[in-house]
Design a protein around this motif. Structure first.
Motif, PDB file in Angstrom:
ATOM      1  N   LYS A 216      -6.633   0.073 -12.937  1.00 57.86           N
ATOM      2  CA  LYS A 216      -6.335   1.448 -13.354  1.00 57.86           C
ATOM      3  C   LYS A 216      -4.945   1.869 -12.895  1.00 57.86           C
ATOM      4  CE  LYS A 216      -7.934   6.232 -12.807  1.00 57.86           C
ATOM      5  NZ  LYS A 216      -9.017   7.109 -12.321  1.00 57.86           N
ATOM      6  N   ILE A 217      -4.603   1.628 -11.633  1.00 59.27           N
ATOM      7  CA  ILE A 217      -3.294   2.046 -11.140  1.00 59.27           C
ATOM      8  C   ILE A 217      -2.175   1.262 -11.821  1.00 59.27           C
ATOM      9  CG2 ILE A 217      -3.289   0.478  -9.143  1.00 59.27           C
ATOM     10  CD1 ILE A 217      -1.861   2.639  -7.560  1.00 59.27           C
ATOM     11  N   GLU A 218      -2.466   0.025 -12.215  1.00 59.08           N
ATOM     12  CA  GLU A 218      -1.457  -0.745 -12.944  1.00 59.08           C
ATOM     13  C   GLU A 218      -1.280  -0.200 -14.363  1.00 59.08           C
ATOM     14  OE1 GLU A 218      -0.281  -5.342 -14.168  1.00 59.08           O
ATOM     15  OE2 GLU A 218      -2.196  -4.943 -13.175  1.00 59.08           O
ATOM     16  N   ALA A 219      -2.387   0.086 -15.015  1.00 59.16           N
ATOM     17  CA  ALA A 219      -2.311   0.549 -16.401  1.00 59.16           C
ATOM     18  C   ALA A 219      -1.691   1.939 -16.508  1.00 59.16           C
ATOM     19  CB  ALA A 219      -3.705   0.554 -17.023  1.00 59.16           C
ATOM     20  N   GLU A 220      -2.064   2.845 -15.594  1.00 54.05           N
ATOM     21  CA  GLU A 220      -1.588   4.221 -15.690  1.00 54.05           C
ATOM     22  C   GLU A 220      -0.230   4.438 -15.038  1.00 54.05           C
ATOM     23  OE1 GLU A 220      -4.216   7.306 -14.529  1.00 54.05           O
ATOM     24  OE2 GLU A 220      -5.900   6.592 -15.749  1.00 54.05           O
ATOM     25  N   LEU A 221       0.002   3.755 -13.916  1.00 55.63           N
ATOM     26  CA  LEU A 221       1.195   4.063 -13.121  1.00 55.63           C
ATOM     27  C   LEU A 221       2.141   2.878 -12.970  1.00 55.63           C
ATOM     28  CD1 LEU A 221      -0.526   6.166 -10.298  1.00 55.63           C
ATOM     29  CD2 LEU A 221       0.415   6.946 -12.477  1.00 55.63           C
ATOM     30  N   GLY A 222       1.775   1.715 -13.520  1.00 57.26           N
ATOM     31  CA  GLY A 222       2.677   0.569 -13.501  1.00 57.26           C
ATOM     32  C   GLY A 222       2.849  -0.086 -12.150  1.00 57.26           C
ATOM     33  N   TRP A 223       1.854   0.102 -11.247  1.00 58.44           N
ATOM     34  CA  TRP A 223       1.979  -0.478  -9.904  1.00 58.44           C
ATOM     35  C   TRP A 223       1.199  -1.773  -9.784  1.00 58.44           C
ATOM     36  CZ3 TRP A 223      -1.479  -2.021  -6.227  1.00 58.44           C
ATOM     37  CH2 TRP A 223      -0.936  -2.384  -4.991  1.00 58.44           C
TER      38      TRP A 223
ATOM     39  N   HIS B  37       0.835  -1.203   0.000  1.00 58.63           N
ATOM     40  CA  HIS B  37       0.000   0.000   0.000  1.00 58.63           C
ATOM     41  C   HIS B  37       0.870   1.254   0.000  1.00 58.63           C
ATOM     42  CE1 HIS B  37      -3.430   2.458   2.088  1.00 58.63           C
ATOM     43  NE2 HIS B  37      -3.262   2.799   0.826  1.00 58.63           N
ATOM     44  N   CYS B  38       1.910   1.251   0.830  1.00 57.63           N
ATOM     45  CA  CYS B  38       2.797   2.416   0.918  1.00 57.63           C
ATOM     46  C   CYS B  38       3.501   2.680  -0.410  1.00 57.63           C
ATOM     47  CB  CYS B  38       3.815   2.215   2.037  1.00 57.63           C
ATOM     48  SG  CYS B  38       3.091   2.213   3.688  1.00 57.63           S
ATOM     49  N   SER B  39       3.924   1.629  -1.079  1.00 61.41           N
ATOM     50  CA  SER B  39       4.596   1.828  -2.370  1.00 61.41           C
ATOM     51  C   SER B  39       3.619   2.383  -3.401  1.00 61.41           C
ATOM     52  CB  SER B  39       5.220   0.515  -2.860  1.00 61.41           C
ATOM     53  OG  SER B  39       4.241  -0.404  -3.305  1.00 61.41           O
ATOM     54  N   ALA B  40       2.349   1.963  -3.327  1.00 62.96           N
ATOM     55  CA  ALA B  40       1.343   2.495  -4.242  1.00 62.96           C
ATOM     56  C   ALA B  40       1.096   3.976  -3.989  1.00 62.96           C
ATOM     57  CB  ALA B  40       0.040   1.706  -4.100  1.00 62.96           C
TER      58      ALA B  40
ATOM     59  N   ARG C 212       3.799   6.039  -5.421  1.00 70.80           N
ATOM     60  CA  ARG C 212       3.682   6.122  -6.884  1.00 70.80           C
ATOM     61  C   ARG C 212       2.584   7.103  -7.304  1.00 70.80           C
ATOM     62  NH1 ARG C 212       5.815   6.922 -11.377  1.00 70.80           N
ATOM     63  NH2 ARG C 212       4.876   5.883 -13.183  1.00 70.80           N
ATOM     64  N   VAL C 213       1.449   7.067  -6.599  1.00 72.55           N
ATOM     65  CA  VAL C 213       0.358   7.998  -6.922  1.00 72.55           C
ATOM     66  C   VAL C 213       0.787   9.434  -6.634  1.00 72.55           C
ATOM     67  CG1 VAL C 213      -1.990   8.691  -6.315  1.00 72.55           C
ATOM     68  CG2 VAL C 213      -1.439   6.268  -6.584  1.00 72.55           C
ATOM     69  N   LEU C 214       1.478   9.646  -5.519  1.00 67.89           N
ATOM     70  CA  LEU C 214       1.959  10.990  -5.191  1.00 67.89           C
ATOM     71  C   LEU C 214       2.915  11.494  -6.270  1.00 67.89           C
ATOM     72  CD1 LEU C 214       1.954  13.268  -3.068  1.00 67.89           C
ATOM     73  CD2 LEU C 214       3.917  12.125  -1.988  1.00 67.89           C
ATOM     74  N   GLU C 215       3.704  10.594  -6.803  1.00 65.87           N
ATOM     75  CA  GLU C 215       4.691  10.959  -7.813  1.00 65.87           C
ATOM     76  C   GLU C 215       4.064  11.259  -9.170  1.00 65.87           C
ATOM     77  OE1 GLU C 215       8.824   8.960  -9.425  1.00 65.87           O
ATOM     78  OE2 GLU C 215       7.072   7.642  -9.218  1.00 65.87           O
ATOM     79  N   ALA C 216       3.096  10.450  -9.575  1.00 68.08           N
ATOM     80  CA  ALA C 216       2.651  10.523 -10.975  1.00 68.08           C
ATOM     81  C   ALA C 216       1.149  10.457 -11.180  1.00 68.08           C
ATOM     82  CB  ALA C 216       3.318   9.394 -11.775  1.00 68.08           C
ATOM     83  N   GLY C 217       0.349  10.392 -10.107  1.00 69.77           N
ATOM     84  CA  GLY C 217      -1.099  10.314 -10.266  1.00 69.77           C
ATOM     85  C   GLY C 217      -1.672  11.567 -10.917  1.00 69.77           C
ATOM     86  N   ARG C 218      -2.691  11.393 -11.734  1.00 70.26           N
ATOM     87  CA  ARG C 218      -3.339  12.523 -12.408  1.00 70.26           C
ATOM     88  C   ARG C 218      -4.217  13.299 -11.431  1.00 70.26           C
ATOM     89  NH1 ARG C 218      -6.983  11.069 -16.553  1.00 70.26           N
ATOM     90  NH2 ARG C 218      -7.047   8.907 -15.845  1.00 70.26           N
ATOM     91  N   LEU C 219      -4.156  14.610 -11.510  1.00 68.16           N
ATOM     92  CA  LEU C 219      -4.897  15.449 -10.577  1.00 68.16           C
ATOM     93  C   LEU C 219      -6.399  15.238 -10.718  1.00 68.16           C
ATOM     94  CD1 LEU C 219      -2.938  18.833 -10.753  1.00 68.16           C
ATOM     95  CD2 LEU C 219      -2.650  16.908  -9.184  1.00 68.16           C
TER      96      LEU C 219
ATOM     97  N   ASN D  85      -7.908   3.027  -7.133  1.00 63.91           N
ATOM     98  CA  ASN D  85      -8.143   1.908  -6.230  1.00 63.91           C
ATOM     99  C   ASN D  85      -6.857   1.110  -6.046  1.00 63.91           C
ATOM    100  OD1 ASN D  85     -10.791   2.591  -5.929  1.00 63.91           O
ATOM    101  ND2 ASN D  85     -11.632   0.837  -7.037  1.00 63.91           N
ATOM    102  N   ILE D  86      -6.541   0.791  -4.789  1.00 66.08           N
ATOM    103  CA  ILE D  86      -5.335   0.037  -4.468  1.00 66.08           C
ATOM    104  C   ILE D  86      -5.749  -1.255  -3.775  1.00 66.08           C
ATOM    105  CG2 ILE D  86      -3.127   0.033  -3.252  1.00 66.08           C
ATOM    106  CD1 ILE D  86      -3.244   3.106  -3.284  1.00 66.08           C
ATOM    107  N   GLY D  87      -5.471  -2.378  -4.415  1.00 64.90           N
ATOM    108  CA  GLY D  87      -5.859  -3.677  -3.852  1.00 64.90           C
ATOM    109  C   GLY D  87      -4.736  -4.687  -3.959  1.00 64.90           C
TER     110      GLY D  87
END
Length: 349
Positions: free
Chosen positions: A301-308, A228-231, A234-241, A246-248
């Motif tokens: 979504k987080i995998e497709a957009e941010l590679g997590w 969860h922390c690594s996700a 990653r979102v803080l670094e590159a997530g779209r405003l 969703n993190i699972g």
């Protein structure tokens, strides 16, 4: 500098520890130190100048204004929340105060600070939320995705849903650069032993009953806290405003399966002195009111957009968690005070 709220709690303290292990960027850590906040979680940072701890509440507008003015953070990561469904049933007011009004105060302070920045694009407000805002699923329903309607069923999840709506509104109304994450059930080191996994480990080792609500077939998606922390990083670094992620853990398991898995790992790593199985301590108790039957997270979504993707399987994460609790018995003893024991006896009577 980043400002982390609720950074002495379970997920927050893991995030702070992992952040400072990965970055040299300092952290201002604001926590009210309610029952689940524990400075012992952060003992390894006592002499680290990169960690600045502030004892206070996100509902204190004057304190928040002072912290923004003094430290000028480039980002806020908001973990601060009351987060236990059972406690919200017994006493919902604390959840309204912290999760709704506290989030409002934090958003207002962030908006005032951000409004005075020359480079507004560089600021971020990351709000950490839960999958419980989506309500419950039937066995054959598709997993929650970012477009799932909100249908909270407990005072806790309703208060978190309200906080999510406030964050969304501050983006659309004021342009505050926010991003929201909704995670599934976390587990791992430093977890206060009122939630299922640490409670079962603690009770098993003490020879006490292992309480399971109802028939034990409530299903949750389980996410190892370090994943969860690594996700979040990653979102803080590159997530779209303005977006939600969703993190699972891709680990749907029934509560009964979780408990029997824990028992099997304990049987292997620290067998009972009498040679019996820990599963003999399982005790079914009356189900709690309005108990949601199933949660499941679609984390594509987080995998497709941010590679997590999560690094841990359920089996590897559970084994790491049990090993941590066995190696940190002093931490468990320090947090399981008389008030904790009284609450557990009341809740699972």
């Amino acid at each position: 500098m980043i400002l982390v709220t609720g950074g002495a709690g379970f997920i927050g303290s893991n995030f702070v520890l992992d952040w400072l292990a990965e970055h040299d960027e300092p952290v201002v850590n604001l926590d009210a130190l309610t029952y689940a906040g524990n400075l012992n979680n952060l003992r390894s940072l006592e002499s680290d100048p990169r960690h600045i701890f502030v004892h206070g509440n996100i509902g204190n507008a004057a304190l928040l204004s002072d912290l923004f003015a003094r430290y000028k953070p480039r980002a806020v990561v908001n973990f601060a929340a009351e987060s236990h469904v059972d406690r919200s049933i017994h006493g919902p007011e604390d959840f309204i105060q912290t999760n709704i009004l506290g989030t409002f105060r934090l958003l207002e302070a962030a908006r005032a600070y951000w409004g005075g920045l020359e480079s507004k694009h560089d600021f971020r407000f990351l709000h950490v939320s839960t999958d419980e805002v989506f309500g419950t699923l039937d066995a054959d329903d598709p997993a929650f995705n970012e477009e799932t309607s909100y249908r909270p069923n407990s005072p806790y999840s309703a208060s978190k849903a309200a906080s999510d709506h406030l964050v969304r509104a501050y983006f659309h109304t004021y342009g505050l650069p926010v991003v929201t994450t909704n995670c599934s059930n976390n587990y791992g080191p430093l977890h206060f032993p009122e939630k299922l996994i640490p409670l079962v480990i603690h009770n098993a080792l003490k020879g006490r009953p292992l309480p399971i609500y109802g028939d034990g077939m409530q299903i949750r998606d389980w996410l190892y806290v370090k994943d969860h922390c690594s996700a979040i990083r990653r979102v803080l670094e590159a997530g779209r405003l303005g977006e939600t992620y969703n993190i699972g853990g891709w680990n749907e398991r029934a509560n009964l399966h979780v408990v029997t898995t824990l028992c099997a790992v304990l049987d292997e790593l620290q067998p009972r002195p009498d040679g019996k199985k820990y599963s003999e301590q399982i005790a079914f108790v009356t189900d709690r009111p309005g108990h949601d039957r199933r949660y499941a997270i679609d984390a594509r979504k987080i995998e497709a957009e941010l590679g997590w993707r999560p690094a841990e399987t359920f089996e590897s994460g559970i084994r790491k968690t049990v090993r941590w609790y066995l190696a940190n018995a002093d931490w468990v003893e320090n947090v399981t005070s008389g008030s904790y024991r009284n609450w557990v006896e009341k809740q699972y009577a």
